[in-house]
Design a protein around this motif. Structure first.
Motif, short mmCIF file in Angstrom:
data_model
loop_
_atom_site.label_atom_id
_atom_site.label_comp_id
_atom_site.label_asym_id
_atom_site.label_seq_id
_atom_site.Cartn_x
_atom_site.Cartn_y
_atom_site.Cartn_z
N LEU A 73 0.82 -1.21 0.00
CA LEU A 73 0.00 0.00 0.00
C LEU A 73 0.86 1.26 0.00
CD1 LEU A 73 -3.01 -0.76 2.40
CD2 LEU A 73 -2.98 -0.68 -0.09
N ASP A 74 1.99 1.21 0.68
CA ASP A 74 2.89 2.37 0.70
C ASP A 74 3.47 2.62 -0.69
OD1 ASP A 74 4.38 4.51 1.68
OD2 ASP A 74 6.02 3.23 2.36
N ARG A 75 3.78 1.57 -1.42
CA ARG A 75 4.30 1.74 -2.79
C ARG A 75 3.22 2.30 -3.72
NH1 ARG A 75 7.06 -3.06 -1.50
NH2 ARG A 75 5.58 -4.41 -2.60
N PHE A 76 1.98 1.92 -3.51
CA PHE A 76 0.90 2.46 -4.31
C PHE A 76 0.69 3.95 -4.04
CE2 PHE A 76 -0.51 -1.74 -5.57
CZ PHE A 76 -1.25 -1.51 -6.73
N LEU A 77 0.66 4.33 -2.77
CA LEU A 77 0.21 5.66 -2.40
C LEU A 77 1.32 6.60 -1.94
CD1 LEU A 77 -3.06 4.56 -0.59
CD2 LEU A 77 -2.84 5.55 -2.86
N LYS A 78 2.52 6.06 -1.66
CA LYS A 78 3.70 6.87 -1.34
C LYS A 78 3.43 7.87 -0.21
CE LYS A 78 5.93 6.39 -5.84
NZ LYS A 78 6.56 7.08 -6.98
N TYR A 79 3.10 7.33 0.93
CA TYR A 79 2.84 8.17 2.10
C TYR A 79 4.11 8.92 2.52
CZ TYR A 79 -1.51 5.55 2.62
OH TYR A 79 -2.75 4.98 2.41
N THR A 80 3.93 10.07 3.11
CA THR A 80 5.07 10.88 3.54
C THR A 80 5.09 11.12 5.05
OG1 THR A 80 3.82 12.92 3.11
CG2 THR A 80 5.21 12.08 1.33
N ALA A 134 -7.45 3.11 2.90
CA ALA A 134 -6.38 3.80 2.16
C ALA A 134 -6.92 4.60 0.99
CB ALA A 134 -5.35 2.77 1.68
N PHE A 135 -7.93 4.08 0.31
CA PHE A 135 -8.46 4.73 -0.88
C PHE A 135 -9.74 5.51 -0.60
CE2 PHE A 135 -5.49 1.80 -2.75
CZ PHE A 135 -5.06 2.43 -3.90
N VAL A 214 -7.86 6.19 -12.78
CA VAL A 214 -6.46 6.56 -12.89
C VAL A 214 -5.93 6.97 -11.52
CG1 VAL A 214 -4.83 8.22 -13.88
CG2 VAL A 214 -6.64 7.26 -15.31
N LEU A 215 -4.79 6.44 -11.14
CA LEU A 215 -4.12 6.80 -9.89
C LEU A 215 -2.82 7.52 -10.23
CD1 LEU A 215 -3.51 6.65 -6.81
CD2 LEU A 215 -2.55 4.36 -7.23
N ILE A 216 -2.64 8.72 -9.69
CA ILE A 216 -1.39 9.45 -9.82
C ILE A 216 -0.63 9.32 -8.52
CG2 ILE A 216 -0.30 11.70 -10.18
CD1 ILE A 216 -2.82 12.58 -11.66
N GLN A 253 -15.24 10.45 -9.68
CA GLN A 253 -14.88 11.50 -8.76
C GLN A 253 -13.38 11.77 -8.81
OE1 GLN A 253 -16.25 9.64 -5.09
NE2 GLN A 253 -17.96 11.06 -5.01
N ILE A 254 -12.99 12.98 -8.40
CA ILE A 254 -11.59 13.25 -8.12
C ILE A 254 -11.40 13.07 -6.63
CG2 ILE A 254 -9.79 14.99 -8.02
CD1 ILE A 254 -10.71 16.12 -10.55
N ARG A 255 -10.54 12.12 -6.25
CA ARG A 255 -10.26 11.85 -4.84
C ARG A 255 -8.83 12.27 -4.56
NH1 ARG A 255 -11.15 6.00 -3.83
NH2 ARG A 255 -11.54 5.58 -6.03
N ASN A 256 -8.68 13.37 -3.88
CA ASN A 256 -7.37 13.97 -3.67
C ASN A 256 -6.90 13.74 -2.24
OD1 ASN A 256 -5.04 15.43 -3.78
ND2 ASN A 256 -6.01 17.41 -4.12
N PHE A 257 -5.90 12.86 -2.07
CA PHE A 257 -5.30 12.59 -0.76
C PHE A 257 -3.98 13.32 -0.59
CE2 PHE A 257 -7.80 8.84 -1.99
CZ PHE A 257 -8.69 8.77 -0.92
N SER A 258 -3.61 14.12 -1.57
CA SER A 258 -2.32 14.81 -1.53
C SER A 258 -2.48 16.21 -0.95
CB SER A 258 -1.75 14.91 -2.95
OG SER A 258 -2.37 15.97 -3.66
#
Length: 560
Positions: A73-80, A134-135, A214-216, A253-258
């Protein structure tokens, strides 16, 4: 008809930009002919998020530890953001410590009695729950269509129900969810593959038609241009730089976790229309409220409807009642819930139950295919299929990726089938162009239902913003006239805003009318609150239908 759109012009540059839609053959010695082979190849070989072993194997049916799952999951979403090292009693010095602490900071990895248990195998219910967290997968779904649903822990029931309703869980062919079984590497890949069609990991320009989500996760941001995404657009927490969306349409939808606010040149529409100027705006080139050069005038298309002298109050203003438009004959007490469907009990009409679908329902269904025989067996008597749309930004015409497949499938199942077109005409000429586009798409398809004109305006990003009521009515009338000349029954789809403010109901009275107003079990009024009688009522956007993944719009047709 469907919410939150951007517009896309489609080009072959998608392949050049690296948006590989069909994975190559797997390179592992133990995945050939495995049920998850394509998904494994895509996420391991193409995107590198789940790797194999040094001996050339992937070991698809092996279980995975809680720590290793956190790493995925960390590789998918690259948490900081990272929680303190003292958060868990058993992570210090372990290989997956940082990933676990990142997921904890994000509210994804909660642990058990202060322990992370990183070396324990993660169960299916634990994994699905963490993916949903996570999503940001939440919703109202409560149905657990599994024979072993009683074994699912209470904390996991809502996430599993929602993930199932969205079509993300497709590995339960025997009807069992197996909540306490260790999840396998293949099962994880399959769920992620169902959720995300394309991953963007760098800043190069991307464009094209993406049939899914699409996941960025590019930390340096991304640039998307002229793109049509039929699913959601997700910005991962690790995105730290500018994300530019230029002429992009997102059906979901646009789902913005950044922490980044995307730079958008074609914005999402809110659910409620914004206030329009009293006088139509006329940007350069004639966009917005009509053209700057003379064309077909509204008075050349329709005669204004006669009024009764009475008025309707809507949004603090008065609008005339049209004599030729029939007042509504639906009342409180005419409907009751049967599951997630409203049933009509009044005596004025005969009714039929139907649905409307677009690429979203295909994306949520197994193999992106609606099982229309199952749909028919579930009591669906008619279906409205999205055939295409005009982009609300630059106005290009686009067909729905699955319209022909859906029409042919519904017709073969004996379901009466009509179509709808998301319109954005700002001139009569454009409305005729839209009608001709629909007619061309229907060539060779013998539909037996109506063709609906779905013209919507929500805010100033829509090219139709500022269109006068006269021009809006003329566009609807011109579209319907052209459709009926081609031998089809024409229908107008519109909610209260467009119906009251933009449309002359008297002029449109000759055509079928399709009206949306959603109800739930908590609604005080189980009937449409529109002044005029509609032919079709779209009463829900969250119905469950056999043979279709995810939620479906539900409708009642009223027949005299």
């Amino acid at each position: 008809m469907y919410k939150r759109r951007f517009f896309a012009s489609l080009t072959a540059l998608a392949l050049a930009a690296g948006l590989v839609m069909t994975p190559a053959n797997a390179a592992f010695t133990d995945t050939q002919d495995h049920w998850a082979e394509n998904a494994i190849t895509k996420w391991s070989e193409e995107y590198g998020l789940i790797t194999g072993y040094e001996d050339g194997t992937f070991r698809p049916d092996n279980s995975i530890t809680r720590g290793a799952f956190a790493g995925i999951l960390d590789r998918f979403l690259k948490y900081t953001v990272v929680s303190p090292a003292s958060t868990f009693s058993d992570t210090a010095g372990t290989y997956w410590e940082t990933s676990i602490l990142k997921l904890h900071a994000a509210g994804v990895y909660l642990g058990t009695d202060g322990a992370a248990l990183p070396g324990n195998s993660i169960t299916r219910q634990q994994a699905v729950t963490m993916i949903a967290r996570a999503f940001g997968i939440t919703g109202t779904s409560t149905a657990l269509p599994y024979t072993d649903a009683g074994k699912i822990a209470s904390y996991a029931q809502a996430p599993i129900a929602e993930m199932t309703a969205r079509g993300y869980i497709t590995d339960c062919a025997d009807g069992n969810f197996r909540p306490t079984d260790p999840i396998t590497r293949a099962e994880i890949v399959n769920i992620m593959n169902n959720m995300v069609q394309v991953l963007i990991q760098d800043t190069q320009a991307y464009t094209g038609n993406i049939p899914g989500t699409v996941l960025i996760n590019s930390t340096q941001g991304a640039y998307l241009t002229s793109m049509h995404i039929t699913g959601d657009l997700i910005l991962a927490p690790g995105v730290q730089d500018t994300v530019t969306l230029e002429d992009v349409i997102v059906d979901g939808q646009i789902r913005n976790f950044s922490p980044v606010t995307p730079t958008i040149t074609s914005a999402n529409d809110p659910d409620v229309p914004s206030e329009e100027p009293e006088q139509p705006q006329q940007p350069e080139g004639g966009q917005g409220g009509g053209t700057t050069t003379p064309g077909i005038r509204p008075e050349d298309v329709y005669t204004p409807g006669a009024t009764t002298g009475e008025y309707i109050q809507y949004s603090g203003k008065s609008y005339p009642v049209y004599a030729d438009a029939e007042p509504i004959a639906l009342y409180d007490g005419d409907f009751y819930w049967e599951g997630d469907r409203l049933v009509y009990t009044g005596r004025e009409f005969d009714t039929r139950f139907g649905i409307d679908v677009s690429a979203y329902q295909n994306r949520a269904s197994q193999n992106q295919t609606i099982d229309w025989e199952a749909v028919a067996n579930d009591g669906v008597e008619f279906a409205m299929v999205r055939v295409g749309l005009r982009g609300y930004s630059n106005g290009n015409l686009l067909s729905d990726a699955f319209y022909r497949q859906n029409i042919e499938g519904a017709m073969a199942a004996g379901i009466e089938t009509g179509v709808y077109f998301f319109a954005q005409a700002i001139t009569v000429e454009e409305a005729i162009e839209e009608a001709d586009f629909v007619i061309s798409l229907l060539d060779g398809l013998e539909i037996d239902g109506p063709v609906a004109y779905d013209w919507e305006m929500h805010d100033s990003t829509y090219r139709v913003y500022g269109t006068t009521p006269e021009m809006a009515t003329a566009c609807a009338a011109a579209f319907c006239q052209r459709i009926e000349e081609a031998g089809y029954a024409a229908m107008v789809y519109a909610g209260q805003y467009v119906s009251y403010i933009k449309y002359d109901q008297g002029a449109l009275a000759p055509y079928l009318y399709w009206y949306p107003e959603y109800k739930s079990t908590s609604s005080e009024k189980l009937y449409p609150t529109f002044y005029y009688q509609m032919d079709y009522w779209q009463f829900s956007s969250s119905c469950t239908i056999d043979g279709i993944g995810g939620r479906v719009d539900a409708n009642i047709q009223f027949i005299r």
